[in-house]
Design a protein around this motif. Structure first.
Motif, PDB file in Angstrom:
ATOM      1  N   HIS A  55      28.056   5.930   8.726  1.00 41.72           N
ATOM      2  CA  HIS A  55      28.172   5.761  10.181  1.00 41.72           C
ATOM      3  C   HIS A  55      27.066   6.567  10.837  1.00 41.72           C
ATOM      4  O   HIS A  55      27.078   7.788  10.821  1.00 41.72           O
ATOM      5  N   VAL A  56      26.099   5.839  11.380  1.00 41.65           N
ATOM      6  CA  VAL A  56      24.952   6.452  12.050  1.00 41.65           C
ATOM      7  C   VAL A  56      24.836   5.833  13.434  1.00 41.65           C
ATOM      8  O   VAL A  56      24.986   4.628  13.596  1.00 41.65           O
ATOM      9  N   ALA A  57      24.601   6.655  14.431  1.00 40.41           N
ATOM     10  CA  ALA A  57      24.401   6.161  15.795  1.00 40.41           C
ATOM     11  C   ALA A  57      23.075   6.699  16.323  1.00 40.41           C
ATOM     12  O   ALA A  57      22.630   7.787  15.939  1.00 40.41           O
ATOM     13  N   TYR A  58      22.464   5.935  17.184  1.00 37.98           N
ATOM     14  CA  TYR A  58      21.213   6.324  17.828  1.00 37.98           C
ATOM     15  C   TYR A  58      21.480   6.468  19.312  1.00 37.98           C
ATOM     16  O   TYR A  58      22.284   5.735  19.893  1.00 37.98           O
ATOM     17  N   GLN A  59      20.791   7.430  19.914  1.00 36.98           N
ATOM     18  CA  GLN A  59      20.923   7.640  21.354  1.00 36.98           C
ATOM     19  C   GLN A  59      19.593   8.124  21.901  1.00 36.98           C
ATOM     20  O   GLN A  59      18.752   8.635  21.165  1.00 36.98           O
ATOM     21  N   LEU A  60      19.434   7.942  23.198  1.00 40.54           N
ATOM     22  CA  LEU A  60      18.224   8.442  23.834  1.00 40.54           C
ATOM     23  C   LEU A  60      18.267   9.957  23.892  1.00 40.54           C
ATOM     24  O   LEU A  60      19.309  10.548  24.183  1.00 40.54           O
ATOM     25  N   SER A  61      17.152  10.572  23.612  1.00 38.75           N
ATOM     26  CA  SER A  61      17.018  12.016  23.823  1.00 38.75           C
ATOM     27  C   SER A  61      16.815  12.230  25.325  1.00 38.75           C
ATOM     28  O   SER A  61      16.693  11.274  26.103  1.00 38.75           O
ATOM     29  N   GLN A  62      16.748  13.465  25.723  1.00 40.19           N
ATOM     30  CA  GLN A  62      16.469  13.757  27.132  1.00 40.19           C
ATOM     31  C   GLN A  62      15.111  13.170  27.518  1.00 40.19           C
ATOM     32  O   GLN A  62      14.950  12.610  28.601  1.00 40.19           O
ATOM     33  N   LYS A  63      14.156  13.290  26.618  1.00 40.95           N
ATOM     34  CA  LYS A  63      12.827  12.719  26.840  1.00 40.95           C
ATOM     35  C   LYS A  63      12.922  11.197  26.971  1.00 40.95           C
ATOM     36  O   LYS A  63      12.284  10.601  27.834  1.00 40.95           O
ATOM     37  N   GLY A  64      13.735  10.569  26.130  1.00 37.01           N
ATOM     38  CA  GLY A  64      13.924   9.122  26.195  1.00 37.01           C
ATOM     39  C   GLY A  64      14.598   8.698  27.489  1.00 37.01           C
ATOM     40  O   GLY A  64      14.226   7.692  28.105  1.00 37.01           O
ATOM     41  N   GLN A  65      15.586   9.475  27.924  1.00 35.94           N
ATOM     42  CA  GLN A  65      16.264   9.176  29.187  1.00 35.94           C
ATOM     43  C   GLN A  65      15.291   9.260  30.358  1.00 35.94           C
ATOM     44  O   GLN A  65      15.375   8.477  31.307  1.00 35.94           O
ATOM     45  N   SER A  66      14.349  10.184  30.278  1.00 32.90           N
ATOM     46  CA  SER A  66      13.374  10.326  31.367  1.00 32.90           C
ATOM     47  C   SER A  66      12.396   9.146  31.411  1.00 32.90           C
ATOM     48  O   SER A  66      11.721   8.942  32.413  1.00 32.90           O
ATOM     49  N   MET A  67      12.334   8.361  30.324  1.00 33.83           N
ATOM     50  CA  MET A  67      11.453   7.203  30.278  1.00 33.83           C
ATOM     51  C   MET A  67      12.061   5.992  30.998  1.00 33.83           C
ATOM     52  O   MET A  67      11.330   5.116  31.470  1.00 33.83           O
ATOM     53  N   ILE A  68      13.370   5.927  31.134  1.00 35.15           N
ATOM     54  CA  ILE A  68      14.021   4.756  31.728  1.00 35.15           C
ATOM     55  C   ILE A  68      13.561   4.491  33.162  1.00 35.15           C
ATOM     56  O   ILE A  68      13.240   3.344  33.491  1.00 35.15           O
TER      57      ILE A  68
END
Length: 111
Positions: free
Chosen positions: A70-83
């Motif tokens: 069971h592996v999940a992916y999520q946006l990092s803080q840096k990724g969230q700032s890209m949205i």
């Protein structure tokens, strides 16, 4: 090494799949198989794109150490700032490109 800040940003999101992956993860965690089905992308391509996004610090991988795996992916803080950046690019595209030239629309909230 990047030529400048624009080059660095564009290299992090270039390609057919990275923006789609980032948008999918903007709504919350995503499991590999779920992303693969939603995006209709091959296992190899998705794995490569996720690895590149993790290397660039835009996505984080969370391994739950369970069987079955069971592996999940999520946006990092840096990724969230890209949205918001991607939203701005989407808005520009919607304003300046005829919709007849688009096979799909990612960010129009009216659709």
């Amino acid at each position: 090494m990047y030529a400048n800040e624009f080059d660095a940003t564009m290299q992090m999101i270039r390609g057919k799949w990275k923006i789609l992956i980032l948008y999918e993860l903007a709504d919350g965690d995503g499991r590999f198989n779920q992303l693969q089905r939603t995006l209709s992308v091959t296992h190899k391509i998705l794995a490569e794109q996720l690895q590149q996004l993790m290397t660039d610090g835009l996505v984080q991988r969370h391994d739950f150490h369970e069987q079955p795996l069971h592996v999940a992916y999520q946006l990092s803080q840096k990724g969230q700032s890209m949205i918001p950046v991607l939203d701005t690019i989407c808005d520009w595209g919607l304003a300046h490109v005829d919709r007849d030239q688009l096979t799909s629309v990612l960010c129009d909230e009216t659709e």
